[in-house]
Design an enzyme around this catalytic site. Structure first.
Site: not given
Ligand code: GTP
Ligand code: SPV
Ligand code: MN
Length: 590
Positions: A201, A252, A254, A374
């Protein structure tokens, strides 16, 4: 005479006993060959590594299904093995380096039998930047090799740059037998080594990402005077064409990827993308903070991504040419051979296989795509890529955003009073857990600066390091806090998020220029609604009020949890943060 890389690869091969060794050069042809192998020959758990998707609608796209027990980061199996337990801190699992190596040798011996060992030379960061880190990872999975080609700058030039020196970061990865009992992700900061067995993963296996660019790099940054952070980097262009750069740390899953590619709901504003997950930040000669993204791709959450929420990402995912686009644990529309996940389209397609490849029955009430499914895609395909993405100097930062997923208590946005107060508020930050890591989802935990799982040393010292950085800066940037996830009593999000988040960014940037108005609360400065752009926004006055409320009477638990968390770090906790705590406590109890 073998050089240092060759010697190390030989040593690893002796231990892991692969059938053969394949040195990757990062070319397009090679990626095609590896995908071909992953479709036809290579197996994980008896199943193909890749399935080809509809090449017309999703060019160069492939589906990967992982073992059902191997779908997220495993924080309980992740260790930092520094000779000093004290320096490693209570935020990390610890094992003495010698003991860890003995344990790892046992589960690594012979683990690549019958498999190919791929040798991946790559660099984190622009190779010409002073912060470039040259790395070599070995792995026995084509999925990992292809993913690393997307996520990093991979090329055989890296081997030339390393030449005969032993100044390179080593990553030893094998998928092992996938048994959680023999799954461990070990970091050896003193030897610049990551050793990861038993998982395929993302964060456990793509070692350039969290293992090298955060856990090892944060430790280096602590020693050398810079920061490695779980942050996006964006340029925000205003209607006059001025661009301001911001960094933002959210835990993560968020909202980082989405914020980094936001399509503005306000006319005239535009976001330029430089990074969606990791930022390396240093103080420039001008006394400002400069940030650059060590990665070269996105490993983003699929569910929730659609033409409505994030059209730039959908376009990016469909632009696969030089680099393939990989989907991991999404569902499959069997009528069209296209990937699918919850909310990609409003309606469910008629015939779906779920993320494990079984026929999907909607009546089951289960999710069709895994909540942590993902995509892996090159940043070079990003339709909003900033022209400064590859600038070896990085970009100068005007403001820092921190935030979390909080269904209550914390407002949409607030500003800290000064640098130290911002570090304190970041240190006590909490967020509800998500599917990005194994364990219960939706549980509130402290996650300072979104770095709890990624800080490679004692977090008390990390807070001290942040405070010290503030002192070096001529004019420390303002620190802001955001929360897109506040809910009403019925559990519905109060704020529409995504493209509407530009309104928050606009206020933030105006605050950095002392233009917009704010109101003081106990925890910081919240927008004066006169200065918050609501033109064209369909959120009721009463919901706007709720989204900005602080709930000062409900802070008892928050303070208690923060206090307990701070106590864990004993005398590593800087006195400035205790002082800030006392001030806040007095105000709230006042
Ligand atoms: P990692 O890759 O794990 O570090 O995550 P990330 O912080 O890049 O999160 P990402 O933008 O992929 O969002 C994670 C989830 O939150 C997804 O299902 C999005 O659709 C949802 N999301 C992102 N932005 C918002 C927002 O502004 N409002 C709501 N309600 N959901 C959101
Ligand atoms: C996270 O979990 O914050 C990610 C995905 O961006 S990973 O590469 O699995 O850490
Ligand atoms: Mn991340």
């Amino acid at each position: 005479m073998a050089n240092a890389v060759e010697k190390w690869v030989e040593e690893v091969a002796k231990l892991t006993e692969p059938r053969d060794i394949y040195w990757c050069n990062g070319s397009e042809k090679e990626a095609r060959l590896l995908i071909e192998r992953g479709i036809k020959e290579e197996k994980i758990n008896g199943k193909p590594v890749f399935y080809e998707l509809n090449q017309k609608s999703w060019p160069n796209a492939y589906l990967h299904r992982s073992h059902p027990s191997d779908v997220a980061r495993t924080e309980n199996l992740t260790f930092v093995c520094h000779s000093s337990k004290e320096l490693t801190g209570p935020n990390n699992n610890w094992m003495a380096p010698d003991e860890a190596k003995e344990a790892m040798k046992k589960i690594t011996r012979g683990c690549m039998r019958g498999r190919t060992m791929y040798v991946l030379p790559f660099v984190m960061g622009n190779p010409d930047s002073p912060f470039a880190k040259f790395c070599v990872q070995v792995t026995d999975v084509s999925y990992v090799a292809v993913s690393m080609r997307i996520m990093t700058r991979m090329s055989s030039d890296v081997l030339k740059r390393i030449d005969n020196s032993d100044n390179f970061i080593k990553g030893l990865h094998s998928i092992g037998d996938l048994s959680p009992e023999r799954r461990l992700i070990m970091h050896f900061p003193e030897e610049s080594l990551v050793w990861s067995i038993g998982s395929g993963y993302g964060g456990n296996a793509l070692l350039g990402k969290k293992c090298i660019s955060l856990r090892l790099a944060s430790y280096l940054g602590f020693r050398e005077g810079w920061l490695a952070e779980h942050m996006i980097i964006i340029g925000v262009e205003d209607p006059k064409g001025n661009v301001d750069y911001l960094v933002a740390a959210l835990p993560s899953a968020c909202g980082k990827t989405n914020l980094s590619m936001l399509r503005s709901a306000l006319p005239g504003y535009k976001i330029w993308t430089l990074g969606d997950d990791i930022a390396w930040i240093r103080v420039g000669d001008d006394g400002r903070l400069w940030a650059s993204n060590p990665e070269a791709g996105f490993f983003g959450v699929a569910p929730g991504t659609s033409y409505n929420t994030n059209p730039c990402m959908i376009d990016t995912l469909k632009a696969g040419t030089f680099y393939p686009t990989l989907f991991t644990n999404t569902a499959l529309n069997t009528d069209t051979n296209e990937p699918w996940w919850e909310s990609l389209t409003k309606d469910y397609p008629a015939n779906l296989l779920d993320w494990q490849g079984n026929k999907f029955d909607r009546a089951s009430g289960q999710k069709c795509a895994h909540p942590n499914s993902r995509f892996t895609v090159s940043i070079n395909q990003c339709t909003t890529l900033s022209k400064d993405f590859d600038n070896p100097q990085g970009v100068p930062i005007s403001g820092i955003i921190l935030g979390g997923r909080r269904s209550n208590l914390l407002p949409l946005v607030y500003e800290s009073f000064d640098w130290d107060h911002g570090v304190f508020s970041g240190a006590m930050m909490g967020s509800e857990t998500t599917a990005a890591a194994q364990g219960k989802v939706g549980v509130l935990r402290r996650d300072p600066m979104a770095m709890l799982p990624f800080c490679g040393y004692n977090m008390g010292d990390y807070f001290g390091h942040w405070l010290k950085m503030g002192k070096i800066l001529k004019n420390p940037p303002k620190i802001f806090f955001v929360n897109w996830f506040r809910k009403d009593d019925a559990g519905k999000f109060l704020w529409p998020g995504f493209g509407e988040n530009i309104r928050v960014l606009k206020w933030i940037i105006e605050r950095t220029k002392n233009k917009a108005l704010a109101k003081e609360t106990h925890i910081g400065l919240v927008p004066d609604l006169k200065s918050f752009d609501r033109e064209g926004l369909s959120v009721s006055d009463s919901n706007m009020k709720k989204v900005f409320s602080i709930d000062e009477d409900k802070w008892d638990t928050e303070l208690k949890e923060a206090e307990e968390f701070f106590e864990k770090f004993g005398n590593h906790m800087p006195k400035e943060l205790h002082e800030e705590f006392d001030i806040l406590e007095k105000k709230l109890k006042g």
